[in-house]
Design a protein around this motif. Sequence first.
Motif, mmCIF file in Angstrom:
data_model
loop_
_atom_site.group_PDB
_atom_site.id
_atom_site.type_symbol
_atom_site.label_atom_id
_atom_site.label_comp_id
_atom_site.label_asym_id
_atom_site.label_seq_id
_atom_site.Cartn_x
_atom_site.Cartn_y
_atom_site.Cartn_z
ATOM 1 N N LEU A 1 0.832 -1.211 0.000
ATOM 2 C CA LEU A 1 0.000 0.000 0.000
ATOM 3 C C LEU A 1 0.865 1.259 0.000
ATOM 4 O O LEU A 1 0.561 2.228 -0.703
ATOM 5 N N TYR A 2 1.944 1.228 0.788
ATOM 6 C CA TYR A 2 2.842 2.392 0.818
ATOM 7 C C TYR A 2 3.644 2.522 -0.476
ATOM 8 O O TYR A 2 3.958 3.640 -0.891
ATOM 9 N N ILE A 3 3.973 1.413 -1.113
ATOM 10 C CA ILE A 3 4.649 1.496 -2.424
ATOM 11 C C ILE A 3 3.742 2.232 -3.413
ATOM 12 O O ILE A 3 4.195 3.117 -4.151
ATOM 13 N N ALA A 4 2.464 1.862 -3.434
ATOM 14 C CA ALA A 4 1.521 2.510 -4.359
ATOM 15 C C ALA A 4 1.392 4.003 -4.049
ATOM 16 O O ALA A 4 1.407 4.836 -4.966
ATOM 17 N N ALA A 5 1.283 4.334 -2.764
ATOM 18 C CA ALA A 5 1.158 5.751 -2.392
ATOM 19 C C ALA A 5 2.417 6.516 -2.772
ATOM 20 O O ALA A 5 2.336 7.642 -3.294
ATOM 21 N N GLY B 1 4.970 10.367 -5.614
ATOM 22 C CA GLY B 1 6.318 10.610 -6.128
ATOM 23 C C GLY B 1 6.281 11.091 -7.563
ATOM 24 O O GLY B 1 6.990 12.030 -7.937
ATOM 25 N N LYS B 2 5.423 10.460 -8.364
ATOM 26 C CA LYS B 2 5.287 10.880 -9.768
ATOM 27 C C LYS B 2 4.747 12.304 -9.859
ATOM 28 O O LYS B 2 5.133 13.077 -10.729
ATOM 29 N N MET C 1 3.936 18.688 0.174
ATOM 30 C CA MET C 1 3.713 17.415 -0.508
ATOM 31 C C MET C 1 5.035 16.764 -0.927
ATOM 32 O O MET C 1 5.146 15.542 -0.924
ATOM 33 N N LYS C 2 6.030 17.583 -1.268
ATOM 34 C CA LYS C 2 7.354 17.019 -1.580
ATOM 35 C C LYS C 2 7.939 16.347 -0.336
ATOM 36 O O LYS C 2 8.536 15.275 -0.426
ATOM 37 N N HIS C 3 7.738 16.945 0.830
ATOM 38 C CA HIS C 3 8.201 16.342 2.079
ATOM 39 C C HIS C 3 7.384 15.082 2.395
ATOM 40 O O HIS C 3 7.920 14.095 2.903
ATOM 41 N N ALA C 4 6.091 15.134 2.099
ATOM 42 C CA ALA C 4 5.216 13.998 2.379
ATOM 43 C C ALA C 4 5.608 12.768 1.569
ATOM 44 O O ALA C 4 5.456 11.641 2.040
ATOM 45 N N LEU D 1 8.116 7.228 1.725
ATOM 46 C CA LEU D 1 9.258 6.336 1.489
ATOM 47 C C LEU D 1 9.766 5.746 2.800
ATOM 48 O O LEU D 1 10.045 4.540 2.883
ATOM 49 N N VAL D 2 9.857 6.561 3.837
ATOM 50 C CA VAL D 2 10.303 6.068 5.145
ATOM 51 C C VAL D 2 9.321 5.021 5.669
ATOM 52 O O VAL D 2 9.732 3.966 6.175
ATOM 53 N N ASN D 3 8.028 5.289 5.527
ATOM 54 C CA ASN D 3 7.028 4.309 5.938
ATOM 55 C C ASN D 3 7.169 3.009 5.168
ATOM 56 O O ASN D 3 7.081 1.919 5.743
ATOM 57 N N MET D 4 7.384 3.131 3.884
ATOM 58 C CA MET D 4 7.552 1.950 3.052
ATOM 59 C C MET D 4 8.719 1.110 3.555
ATOM 60 O O MET D 4 8.612 -0.115 3.690
ATOM 61 N N LEU D 5 9.835 1.752 3.878
ATOM 62 C CA LEU D 5 11.011 1.027 4.366
ATOM 63 C C LEU D 5 10.773 0.421 5.749
ATOM 64 O O LEU D 5 11.228 -0.701 6.031
ATOM 65 N N LEU D 6 10.064 1.131 6.623
ATOM 66 C CA LEU D 6 9.735 0.581 7.941
ATOM 67 C C LEU D 6 8.881 -0.676 7.824
ATOM 68 O O LEU D 6 9.138 -1.683 8.501
ATOM 69 N N TRP D 7 7.888 -0.638 6.964
ATOM 70 C CA TRP D 7 7.017 -1.796 6.814
ATOM 71 C C TRP D 7 7.725 -2.937 6.102
ATOM 72 O O TRP D 7 7.460 -4.112 6.392
ATOM 73 N N PHE D 8 8.618 -2.635 5.192
ATOM 74 C CA PHE D 8 9.405 -3.702 4.565
ATOM 75 C C PHE D 8 10.298 -4.374 5.602
ATOM 76 O O PHE D 8 10.420 -5.603 5.623
#
Length: 176
Positions: A111-115, A120-121, A137-140, A145-152
């Motif tokens: 889900l975080y990869i999709a977000a 990002g795009k 939004m650039k910071h968001a 990305l940080v969330n994605m890495l935490l969940w991975f």
Amino acid sequence: MIQVLMALKFLSRGSMKGEKVGMANSLRASMSPGSIFRILMRFFQLIMGIVVIGLYAQDLTRAHNAGVKYDSKWMYATITGTLASFWAIVCMLPLVKAWFLFGIDFIVFILYIAAFGIFGKMYINEDPEGNGGIIRMKHAVWILLVNMLLWFTSFVYGAVVFWKYWKGKRSPTMAV
């Protein structure tokens, strides 16, 4: 006077000889490095999920106040942050073996990869030109990305612990 000294000695030890271990001592004894890592990881996931909710929900609130239709991308990011925060809270509960349900961590990771891909795009290459909303939004995007890495990381950790558990259960040396 001797009874006072004995009482102080008892209080400093926390238990009498032969007495069952108290709750605090039991908790301290059960805190392995793995459980400390798990609790800290889940705590950071909870905090970062709340940050995602805060970053994206304010635009939804602004749209609601203006009477404009909600943007589905912002709703998706807010719902993802909410689900991730909820699951982080569940995994922090002491009786939950979250490593057994590492597949849910993988789903939240996806889900975080999709977000991250969506936003990002939209915002990584965007020139903010002093626009505070675009800068936010650039910071968001990097928060995603940080969330994605935490969940991975929690997915991989859970998968490794599950594999070790399953391998230990199936070893021929263990009694059935």
